[in-house]
Scaffold this motif. Sequence first.
Motif, PDB file in Angstrom:
ATOM      1  N   ARG A   1       0.830  -1.205   0.000  1.00 36.05           N
ATOM      2  CA  ARG A   1       0.000   0.000   0.000  1.00 36.05           C
ATOM      3  C   ARG A   1       0.864   1.253   0.000  1.00 36.05           C
ATOM      4  NH1 ARG A   1      -3.907  -1.118   4.189  1.00 36.05           N
ATOM      5  NH2 ARG A   1      -2.418  -0.295   5.700  1.00 36.05           N
ATOM      6  N   HIS A   2       1.905   1.243   0.810  1.00 33.85           N
ATOM      7  CA  HIS A   2       2.821   2.383   0.857  1.00 33.85           C
ATOM      8  C   HIS A   2       3.523   2.564  -0.485  1.00 33.85           C
ATOM      9  CE1 HIS A   2       5.803   5.199   2.395  1.00 33.85           C
ATOM     10  NE2 HIS A   2       6.728   4.445   1.842  1.00 33.85           N
ATOM     11  N   ASP A   3       3.992   1.466  -1.075  1.00 31.90           N
ATOM     12  CA  ASP A   3       4.680   1.545  -2.367  1.00 31.90           C
ATOM     13  C   ASP A   3       3.744   2.075  -3.447  1.00 31.90           C
ATOM     14  OD1 ASP A   3       6.965   0.581  -1.221  1.00 31.90           O
ATOM     15  OD2 ASP A   3       6.719  -1.474  -1.940  1.00 31.90           O
ATOM     16  N   LEU A   4       2.497   1.625  -3.431  1.00 31.14           N
ATOM     17  CA  LEU A   4       1.540   2.086  -4.433  1.00 31.14           C
ATOM     18  C   LEU A   4       1.313   3.584  -4.306  1.00 31.14           C
ATOM     19  CD1 LEU A   4      -0.524   1.662  -6.679  1.00 31.14           C
ATOM     20  CD2 LEU A   4      -2.205   1.026  -4.918  1.00 31.14           C
ATOM     21  N   ARG A   5       1.153   4.073  -3.105  1.00 27.76           N
ATOM     22  CA  ARG A   5       0.966   5.516  -2.921  1.00 27.76           C
ATOM     23  C   ARG A   5       2.154   6.306  -3.456  1.00 27.76           C
ATOM     24  NH1 ARG A   5      -1.243   4.656   3.206  1.00 27.76           N
ATOM     25  NH2 ARG A   5      -3.482   4.456   2.737  1.00 27.76           N
ATOM     26  N   SER A   6       3.358   5.806  -3.184  1.00 30.30           N
ATOM     27  CA  SER A   6       4.556   6.482  -3.677  1.00 30.30           C
ATOM     28  C   SER A   6       4.582   6.496  -5.196  1.00 30.30           C
ATOM     29  CB  SER A   6       5.817   5.799  -3.137  1.00 30.30           C
ATOM     30  OG  SER A   6       5.870   5.867  -1.724  1.00 30.30           O
ATOM     31  N   ARG A   7       4.218   5.365  -5.802  1.00 34.11           N
ATOM     32  CA  ARG A   7       4.208   5.286  -7.269  1.00 34.11           C
ATOM     33  C   ARG A   7       3.148   6.209  -7.857  1.00 34.11           C
ATOM     34  NH1 ARG A   7       3.586  -0.985  -8.255  1.00 34.11           N
ATOM     35  NH2 ARG A   7       3.771  -1.287  -6.019  1.00 34.11           N
ATOM     36  N   LEU A   8       2.014   6.309  -7.198  1.00 31.88           N
ATOM     37  CA  LEU A   8       0.945   7.174  -7.698  1.00 31.88           C
ATOM     38  C   LEU A   8       1.356   8.641  -7.641  1.00 31.88           C
ATOM     39  CD1 LEU A   8      -2.178   5.388  -6.156  1.00 31.88           C
ATOM     40  CD2 LEU A   8      -1.594   5.547  -8.589  1.00 31.88           C
ATOM     41  N   VAL A   9       2.006   9.041  -6.547  1.00 38.35           N
ATOM     42  CA  VAL A   9       2.489  10.422  -6.443  1.00 38.35           C
ATOM     43  C   VAL A   9       3.459  10.702  -7.584  1.00 38.35           C
ATOM     44  CG1 VAL A   9       3.919  11.996  -5.090  1.00 38.35           C
ATOM     45  CG2 VAL A   9       2.128  10.656  -3.971  1.00 38.35           C
ATOM     46  N   TRP A  10       4.381   9.787  -7.831  1.00 36.97           N
ATOM     47  CA  TRP A  10       5.374   9.962  -8.894  1.00 36.97           C
ATOM     48  C   TRP A  10       4.715  10.051 -10.266  1.00 36.97           C
ATOM     49  CZ3 TRP A  10       9.994  11.669  -8.375  1.00 36.97           C
ATOM     50  CH2 TRP A  10      10.967  11.492  -9.356  1.00 36.97           C
TER      51      TRP A  10
ATOM     52  N   LEU B   1      -7.880  11.854  -3.501  1.00 34.46           N
ATOM     53  CA  LEU B   1      -9.161  12.557  -3.401  1.00 34.46           C
ATOM     54  C   LEU B   1      -9.869  12.204  -2.099  1.00 34.46           C
ATOM     55  CD1 LEU B   1     -11.204  14.424  -4.783  1.00 34.46           C
ATOM     56  CD2 LEU B   1     -12.206  12.392  -5.852  1.00 34.46           C
ATOM     57  N   GLN B   2      -9.828  10.942  -1.746  1.00 34.92           N
ATOM     58  CA  GLN B   2     -10.364  10.464  -0.466  1.00 34.92           C
ATOM     59  C   GLN B   2      -9.701   9.137  -0.173  1.00 34.92           C
ATOM     60  OE1 GLN B   2     -14.430  10.542  -2.033  1.00 34.92           O
ATOM     61  NE2 GLN B   2     -14.586   8.336  -1.671  1.00 34.92           N
ATOM     62  N   ASN B   3      -9.995   8.559   0.954  1.00 36.63           N
ATOM     63  CA  ASN B   3      -9.322   7.339   1.360  1.00 36.63           C
ATOM     64  C   ASN B   3      -9.485   6.242   0.305  1.00 36.63           C
ATOM     65  OD1 ASN B   3      -7.895   5.603   3.095  1.00 36.63           O
ATOM     66  ND2 ASN B   3      -9.797   4.759   3.911  1.00 36.63           N
ATOM     67  N   GLY B   4      -8.354   5.771  -0.223  1.00 39.16           N
ATOM     68  CA  GLY B   4      -8.394   4.681  -1.198  1.00 39.16           C
ATOM     69  C   GLY B   4      -8.768   5.089  -2.601  1.00 39.16           C
ATOM     70  N   LEU B   5      -8.883   6.380  -2.881  1.00 38.27           N
ATOM     71  CA  LEU B   5      -9.234   6.835  -4.221  1.00 38.27           C
ATOM     72  C   LEU B   5      -8.321   7.984  -4.624  1.00 38.27           C
ATOM     73  CD1 LEU B   5     -11.094   6.642  -6.700  1.00 38.27           C
ATOM     74  CD2 LEU B   5     -12.597   8.314  -5.579  1.00 38.27           C
ATOM     75  N   TRP B   6      -7.518   7.755  -5.658  1.00 39.66           N
ATOM     76  CA  TRP B   6      -6.564   8.747  -6.155  1.00 39.66           C
ATOM     77  C   TRP B   6      -6.930   9.121  -7.580  1.00 39.66           C
ATOM     78  CZ3 TRP B   6      -1.278   9.694  -3.982  1.00 39.66           C
ATOM     79  CH2 TRP B   6      -1.198   9.288  -2.635  1.00 39.66           C
ATOM     80  N   ILE B   7      -6.652  10.384  -7.942  1.00 33.59           N
ATOM     81  CA  ILE B   7      -7.013  10.857  -9.273  1.00 33.59           C
ATOM     82  C   ILE B   7      -5.838  11.601  -9.910  1.00 33.59           C
ATOM     83  CG2 ILE B   7      -9.454  11.073  -8.654  1.00 33.59           C
ATOM     84  CD1 ILE B   7      -9.033  14.130  -8.588  1.00 33.59           C
ATOM     85  N   ALA B   8      -5.869  11.644 -11.244  1.00 34.02           N
ATOM     86  CA  ALA B   8      -4.894  12.414 -12.015  1.00 34.02           C
ATOM     87  C   ALA B   8      -5.598  12.973 -13.241  1.00 34.02           C
ATOM     88  CB  ALA B   8      -3.720  11.549 -12.441  1.00 34.02           C
TER      89      ALA B   8
END
Length: 276
Positions: free
Chosen positions: A122-131, A137-144
Amino acid sequence: MTVSDDELSYSARPQSLMLSFLGLHVVERDTAVYSGSVIDVFARVGISEEAVRSTLTRMVNRGLLARHRRGRRVYFGLTSRAAAVLEDGKRRVWRTGAVNRDWDGNWTLVGFSLPDSRRSDRHDLRSRLVWAGFGPLQNGLWIAPGVKDVTALVEDLGDHVNVFTAQHTKPTESADLVHRAFDVAAIATRYHAFLSRWEPAAPLPALPDDLARQLVLHTDWLQLVRQDPHLPAEHLAADWPAIRAEQLFHRLATRYQETGGALANEVLDQIPVGPP
């Protein structure tokens, strides 16, 4: 030579500088460069011989560089993996740009729910998503903004991840999404810091020459655009600092391509090795 932290800031990470160096003076030339030449260049920005040698060794171990021996000299050339990394950097700097004026209204959404037993994933995925330019946007939901191919980011997570492309509808406003998912003020602050460093008539005077300034400029800029989620310009301030910063980068990059490039031709010992 001593170079202050203010002169180099975050760009002083040796591997970041090394990637910029390779992108400027090795990629697309089908050459390998003598380690002593690299040490010479990096001494100009305050990086020690030990740090350079350590960085070269780590990059060999990671499959980014290959050693080539000629007599007693060791030269370092690119692998296909390094060429791909450098091509991505080139695309972000010269083709994607810092200002997103072509947004089509689409968003890419990544929803995920990973159990506590996969906390590190989970931590690695968040880092990859930021990169990759995503924001939470909210817990468990990221947007680009835009349509993004995230296959390589999530392919090892199976049913724990869902990916969509979508457009907002009322009552949601796209401007609200931008400011909820992304720290716009922090992004602007990074561009203002770049402008403060590079807008003076004689930037970074502690550096000895334009070869050093070229290396730091490109490292600064690539780090900056890699942290920029490329938000739609229509939802940012009219005086968004990325606009002025990008114009400044292009002016200085053109200047240093001539002056720094001439110095590089004098300093660098390179041999032909064929394409990676």
